[in-house]
Write a protein that holds these residues in place. Structure first.
Motif, PDB file in Angstrom:
ATOM      1  N   LYS A 141      41.553  77.471  50.405  1.00 21.10           N
ATOM      2  CA  LYS A 141      40.979  77.647  51.746  1.00 21.10           C
ATOM      3  C   LYS A 141      39.474  77.844  51.650  1.00 21.10           C
ATOM      4  CE  LYS A 141      42.499  80.486  55.159  1.00 21.10           C
ATOM      5  NZ  LYS A 141      43.236  81.674  55.671  1.00 21.10           N
ATOM      6  N   LEU A 142      39.056  78.603  50.651  1.00 24.48           N
ATOM      7  CA  LEU A 142      37.628  78.843  50.459  1.00 24.48           C
ATOM      8  C   LEU A 142      36.917  77.534  50.167  1.00 24.48           C
ATOM      9  CD1 LEU A 142      35.198  80.782  50.062  1.00 24.48           C
ATOM     10  CD2 LEU A 142      35.877  80.950  47.668  1.00 24.48           C
ATOM     11  N   ILE A 143      37.478  76.751  49.244  1.00 29.71           N
ATOM     12  CA  ILE A 143      36.858  75.466  48.897  1.00 29.71           C
ATOM     13  C   ILE A 143      36.750  74.587  50.146  1.00 29.71           C
ATOM     14  CG2 ILE A 143      37.199  73.311  47.603  1.00 29.71           C
ATOM     15  CD1 ILE A 143      38.376  75.034  45.329  1.00 29.71           C
ATOM     16  N   LYS A 144      37.799  74.548  50.932  1.00 33.57           N
ATOM     17  CA  LYS A 144      37.773  73.701  52.133  1.00 33.57           C
ATOM     18  C   LYS A 144      36.759  74.185  53.174  1.00 33.57           C
ATOM     19  CE  LYS A 144      42.133  71.477  51.568  1.00 33.57           C
ATOM     20  NZ  LYS A 144      43.385  70.934  52.063  1.00 33.57           N
ATOM     21  N   ALA A 145      36.428  75.477  53.135  1.00 31.41           N
ATOM     22  CA  ALA A 145      35.418  75.988  54.066  1.00 31.41           C
ATOM     23  C   ALA A 145      34.007  75.616  53.618  1.00 31.41           C
ATOM     24  CB  ALA A 145      35.539  77.505  54.188  1.00 31.41           C
ATOM     25  N   LEU A 146      33.865  75.231  52.358  1.00 33.41           N
ATOM     26  CA  LEU A 146      32.535  74.994  51.802  1.00 33.41           C
ATOM     27  C   LEU A 146      32.162  73.514  51.737  1.00 33.41           C
ATOM     28  CD1 LEU A 146      32.952  77.481  48.838  1.00 33.41           C
ATOM     29  CD2 LEU A 146      31.393  77.809  50.758  1.00 33.41           C
ATOM     30  N   VAL A 147      33.164  72.642  51.692  1.00 33.96           N
ATOM     31  CA  VAL A 147      32.878  71.215  51.575  1.00 33.96           C
ATOM     32  C   VAL A 147      33.555  70.490  52.726  1.00 33.96           C
ATOM     33  CG1 VAL A 147      32.665  71.376  49.070  1.00 33.96           C
ATOM     34  CG2 VAL A 147      34.876  70.754  50.087  1.00 33.96           C
ATOM     35  N   ASP A 148      33.259  69.215  52.884  1.00 28.10           N
ATOM     36  CA  ASP A 148      33.804  68.481  54.025  1.00 28.10           C
ATOM     37  C   ASP A 148      35.213  67.970  53.785  1.00 28.10           C
ATOM     38  OD1 ASP A 148      30.531  67.697  54.195  1.00 28.10           O
ATOM     39  OD2 ASP A 148      31.536  68.440  55.977  1.00 28.10           O
ATOM     40  N   ASN A 149      35.563  67.748  52.537  1.00 30.61           N
ATOM     41  CA  ASN A 149      36.917  67.311  52.228  1.00 30.61           C
ATOM     42  C   ASN A 149      37.289  67.760  50.831  1.00 30.61           C
ATOM     43  OD1 ASN A 149      39.101  65.653  53.418  1.00 30.61           O
ATOM     44  ND2 ASN A 149      38.962  64.674  51.431  1.00 30.61           N
ATOM     45  N   ALA A 150      38.496  68.286  50.674  1.00 31.66           N
ATOM     46  CA  ALA A 150      38.944  68.710  49.345  1.00 31.66           C
ATOM     47  C   ALA A 150      40.388  68.282  49.163  1.00 31.66           C
ATOM     48  CB  ALA A 150      38.822  70.226  49.184  1.00 31.66           C
ATOM     49  N   ASP A 151      40.683  67.733  48.000  1.00 33.88           N
ATOM     50  CA  ASP A 151      42.048  67.323  47.679  1.00 33.88           C
ATOM     51  C   ASP A 151      42.427  67.850  46.320  1.00 33.88           C
ATOM     52  OD1 ASP A 151      41.458  64.268  49.298  1.00 33.88           O
ATOM     53  OD2 ASP A 151      43.092  65.660  49.789  1.00 33.88           O
ATOM     54  N   VAL A 152      43.642  68.384  46.227  1.00 31.81           N
ATOM     55  CA  VAL A 152      44.139  68.870  44.938  1.00 31.81           C
ATOM     56  C   VAL A 152      45.311  68.003  44.536  1.00 31.81           C
ATOM     57  CG1 VAL A 152      45.041  70.848  43.672  1.00 31.81           C
ATOM     58  CG2 VAL A 152      43.526  71.219  45.627  1.00 31.81           C
ATOM     59  N   THR A 153      45.227  67.439  43.338  1.00 32.64           N
ATOM     60  CA  THR A 153      46.360  66.650  42.835  1.00 32.64           C
ATOM     61  C   THR A 153      46.813  67.270  41.528  1.00 32.64           C
ATOM     62  OG1 THR A 153      44.671  64.931  43.077  1.00 32.64           O
ATOM     63  CG2 THR A 153      46.944  64.218  43.134  1.00 32.64           C
ATOM     64  N   THR A 154      48.101  67.541  41.457  1.00 32.98           N
ATOM     65  CA  THR A 154      48.651  68.127  40.224  1.00 32.98           C
ATOM     66  C   THR A 154      49.655  67.178  39.629  1.00 32.98           C
ATOM     67  OG1 THR A 154      48.432  70.292  41.239  1.00 32.98           O
ATOM     68  CG2 THR A 154      49.800  70.182  39.291  1.00 32.98           C
ATOM     69  N   GLY A 155      49.518  66.962  38.321  1.00 31.11           N
ATOM     70  CA  GLY A 155      50.483  66.105  37.644  1.00 31.11           C
ATOM     71  C   GLY A 155      50.911  66.800  36.364  1.00 31.11           C
ATOM     72  N   GLU A 156      51.744  66.121  35.570  1.00 30.07           N
ATOM     73  CA  GLU A 156      52.188  66.806  34.356  1.00 30.07           C
ATOM     74  C   GLU A 156      51.075  66.928  33.327  1.00 30.07           C
ATOM     75  OE1 GLU A 156      55.558  64.150  33.457  1.00 30.07           O
ATOM     76  OE2 GLU A 156      54.410  63.658  31.641  1.00 30.07           O
ATOM     77  N   HIS A 157      50.021  66.151  33.486  1.00 28.91           N
ATOM     78  CA  HIS A 157      48.933  66.224  32.511  1.00 28.91           C
ATOM     79  C   HIS A 157      47.771  67.092  32.972  1.00 28.91           C
ATOM     80  CE1 HIS A 157      50.950  63.436  29.980  1.00 28.91           C
ATOM     81  NE2 HIS A 157      51.038  62.564  30.968  1.00 28.91           N
ATOM     82  N   GLY A 158      47.868  67.637  34.157  1.00 25.47           N
ATOM     83  CA  GLY A 158      46.774  68.500  34.603  1.00 25.47           C
ATOM     84  C   GLY A 158      46.565  68.410  36.096  1.00 25.47           C
ATOM     85  N   THR A 159      45.535  69.082  36.526  1.00 28.56           N
ATOM     86  CA  THR A 159      45.235  69.180  37.953  1.00 28.56           C
ATOM     87  C   THR A 159      43.811  68.727  38.196  1.00 28.56           C
ATOM     88  OG1 THR A 159      46.734  71.046  38.174  1.00 28.56           O
ATOM     89  CG2 THR A 159      45.048  70.821  39.874  1.00 28.56           C
ATOM     90  N   THR A 160      43.603  68.051  39.315  1.00 24.38           N
ATOM     91  CA  THR A 160      42.246  67.642  39.699  1.00 24.38           C
ATOM     92  C   THR A 160      41.965  68.132  41.106  1.00 24.38           C
ATOM     93  OG1 THR A 160      42.345  65.666  38.351  1.00 24.38           O
ATOM     94  CG2 THR A 160      40.717  65.672  40.099  1.00 24.38           C
ATOM     95  N   VAL A 161      40.804  68.739  41.264  1.00 26.22           N
ATOM     96  CA  VAL A 161      40.329  69.090  42.597  1.00 26.22           C
ATOM     97  C   VAL A 161      39.140  68.178  42.888  1.00 26.22           C
ATOM     98  CG1 VAL A 161      39.455  70.922  44.095  1.00 26.22           C
ATOM     99  CG2 VAL A 161      40.990  71.492  42.205  1.00 26.22           C
ATOM    100  N   GLU A 162      39.252  67.406  43.971  1.00 30.90           N
ATOM    101  CA  GLU A 162      38.144  66.521  44.366  1.00 30.90           C
ATOM    102  C   GLU A 162      37.502  67.073  45.611  1.00 30.90           C
ATOM    103  OE1 GLU A 162      40.368  62.431  43.773  1.00 30.90           O
ATOM    104  OE2 GLU A 162      38.401  62.193  44.739  1.00 30.90           O
ATOM    105  N   MET A 163      36.193  67.194  45.596  1.00 31.68           N
ATOM    106  CA  MET A 163      35.483  67.772  46.737  1.00 31.68           C
ATOM    107  C   MET A 163      34.388  66.815  47.184  1.00 31.68           C
ATOM    108  SD  MET A 163      35.279  71.511  44.946  1.00 31.68           S
ATOM    109  CE  MET A 163      35.344  70.746  43.318  1.00 31.68           C
ATOM    110  N   LEU A 164      34.283  66.631  48.496  1.00 32.13           N
ATOM    111  CA  LEU A 164      33.288  65.713  49.047  1.00 32.13           C
ATOM    112  C   LEU A 164      32.454  66.485  50.054  1.00 32.13           C
ATOM    113  CD1 LEU A 164      32.975  62.694  48.543  1.00 32.13           C
ATOM    114  CD2 LEU A 164      34.431  62.280  50.511  1.00 32.13           C
ATOM    115  N   LYS A 165      31.133  66.383  49.912  1.00 31.98           N
ATOM    116  CA  LYS A 165      30.273  67.134  50.827  1.00 31.98           C
ATOM    117  C   LYS A 165      29.159  66.228  51.340  1.00 31.98           C
ATOM    118  CE  LYS A 165      27.747  71.482  51.223  1.00 31.98           C
ATOM    119  NZ  LYS A 165      28.529  72.000  52.377  1.00 31.98           N
ATOM    120  N   GLU A 166      28.949  66.258  52.639  1.00 34.72           N
ATOM    121  CA  GLU A 166      27.878  65.436  53.214  1.00 34.72           C
ATOM    122  C   GLU A 166      26.568  66.207  53.128  1.00 34.72           C
ATOM    123  OE1 GLU A 166      28.692  64.065  57.127  1.00 34.72           O
ATOM    124  OE2 GLU A 166      27.009  62.660  57.121  1.00 34.72           O
ATOM    125  N   LEU A 167      25.548  65.545  52.609  1.00 36.27           N
ATOM    126  CA  LEU A 167      24.235  66.179  52.499  1.00 36.27           C
ATOM    127  C   LEU A 167      23.383  65.793  53.696  1.00 36.27           C
ATOM    128  CD1 LEU A 167      23.579  65.421  48.729  1.00 36.27           C
ATOM    129  CD2 LEU A 167      24.389  67.563  49.737  1.00 36.27           C
TER     130      LEU A 167
END
Lengths: 321, 104
Positions: free
Chosen positions: A293-319
């Motif tokens: 929730k904190l991450i989503k309050a700070l950037v314009d879009n955030a996606d978390v993908t979890t798989g068996e090899h690890g997790t990725t958080v992608e964050m997009l912010k408009e400057l």
């Protein structure tokens, strides 16, 4: 003896990568335009006020830039004898076109510092259509005075945040005491940042330091910088906390940051295995939810993908632009 | 390079509760130190003040520790009005279980 006056246009109002500074006592002696043109291009122009109608001509110049994006046609709007420089940059690939008007007063300057290369002045462009493609991290300088020291300092300043670079140049111009002067800079987005480290708490400060420096070099505004450091810090902290001991490989996280036009894209990915999700309603579950929730309050879009090899958080912010 | 954070404890005196003043960054690496400072300062008192106006960076790690503290005692936090700490307190709900005072 008075300290020479230097000043800057309020940085928070400028597009990412742009910095402006002036030196000398007579702020009215010079004009400048900073425009966001259609398609996200940046228009920069500055010159000396030598004729009474220069202010109106300056508005005409801005109109031509907005409608044509052509720096040389824009400069044609100025009175004969006025000296000015004008450039239009396309941030996505850092292609730029420019024009120079020498005029009656001190010759203005346009110069470029490419990474790991000495800064060099640009001569009058050979053809109307010619555009230069600048490598990532380059610094483009428009200056009201062709001054050799300034070109040299531009090379040094190319490793500093754009605002700091502008300050270095205006300090040098102020010392020269040759009259009021100004600089406008554009810093092309740097090469993307990528760092991989062991997912350990002690590495989190190093991630912030590297990311802070990269954002500074790119001229990202202070508020967006703080937002990004916290969002990435939170995601990296999650990796460090949840990576499970006893996994056969050392758990690492990779932080990437890249600027694409107006967008800042950051990803934090790890190669670990997450602990099993905490039970619903547990304190741990609600705290982890707060992290996202904190991450989503700070950037314009955030996606978390979890798989068996690890997790990725992608964050997009408009400057800002 | 980031300088190490400082956790300075001002003991209770003259009716004033103990206070912990933080300068620098709090993250997962030093949150244990933060927790020790809070526990040490609390030392049987029923109220604790935490001054976070000198904090440059803090994230959920610090917030979790403050939640634990808020559950154990009457907690007051002093924070700068602008900046992320206010966002953190709101999102986590910490501002509902502790007193928040803003100060420059």
């Amino acid at each position: 003896m008075d300290e020479p006056l230097t000043g800057a246009v309020e940085p928070t109002l400028l597009p990412r990568g742009v910095a402006v500074g002036y030196s000398g006592q007579d702020a009215g002696a010079l004009w400048h335009k900073i425009l966001t043109l259609p398609g996200g291009r940046i228009g920069l122009a500055l010159g000396r006020n030598t004729h009474p109608c220069d202010t109106e001509r300056g508005h005409a110049l801005a109109d031509v830039l907005l409608t044509t994006g052509d720096p040389r046609r824009a400069l044609d709007m100025l009175a004969t004898g006025s000296s000015a420089v004008c450039a239009v940059i396309t941030p996505a690939d850092c292609a730029m076109r420019y024009g120079i008007r020498a005029g009656d007063s001190p010759e203005p300057l346009i110069a470029v510092a490419r990474p790991r290369t000495a800064a060099e002045p640009l001569g009058a462009p050979h053809s109307t259509e010619a555009s230069l493609r600048l490598p990532p991290g380059s610094t483009l300088l428009l200056c009201s005075r062709a001054d050799g020291r300034v070109v040299g300092l531009l090379g040094e300043g190319s490793g500093e945040p754009p605002q700091r670079c502008a300050e270095m140049l205006t300090a040098s111009l102020a010392e020269a005491e040759a009259g009021p002067d100004m600089v406008a800079l554009y810093r092309c987005a740097p090469e993307p940042l990528e760092l991989t480290m062991r997912a350990e708490p002690k590495n989190l400060a190093a991630v912030r330091d590297r990311l802070r420096r990269w954002l500074g070099l790119a001229g990202v505004d202070p508020e967006s910088t703080a937002d990004t450091l916290l969002a990435v810090g939170e995601a990296a902290s999650n990796c460090s906390e949840h990576a499970v001991a006893g996994v056969s490989h050392p758990v690492e996280f990779t932080v990437r940051a890249a600027i694409d036009g107006r967008w800042l894209r950051c990803t934090v990915s790890d190669n670990g295995h997450w602990k099993p999700a905490p039970a619903p309603d547990s304190e741990a579950r609600s705290h982890r939810g707060h992290g996202i929730k904190l991450i989503k309050a700070l950037v314009d879009n955030a996606d978390v993908t979890t798989g068996e090899h690890g997790t990725t958080v992608e964050m997009l912010k408009e400057l800002r632009s | 390079m980031t300088e190490p954070a400082r956790f300075d404890v001002t003991p209770a005196s003259g009716g004033q509760p103990p206070m912990v003043t933080v300068t620098g960054d709090i993250d997962l690496a030093n949150v244990g130190e933060f927790e020790s400072a809070l526990t040490g300062a609390l030392d049987g008192h029923t109220e604790l003040v935490v001054n976070l106006t000198g904090v440059r960076y803090c994230d959920s790690a610090a917030v979790r520790t403050l939640f634990t503290t808020a559950a154990a005692t009457s907690l007051t936090m002093i924070v700068r009005p602008a900046g992320h700490i206010t966002t953190l307190l709101g999102i986590s709900g910490l501002d509902r279980v502790a007193t928040v005072i803003t100060e420059e």
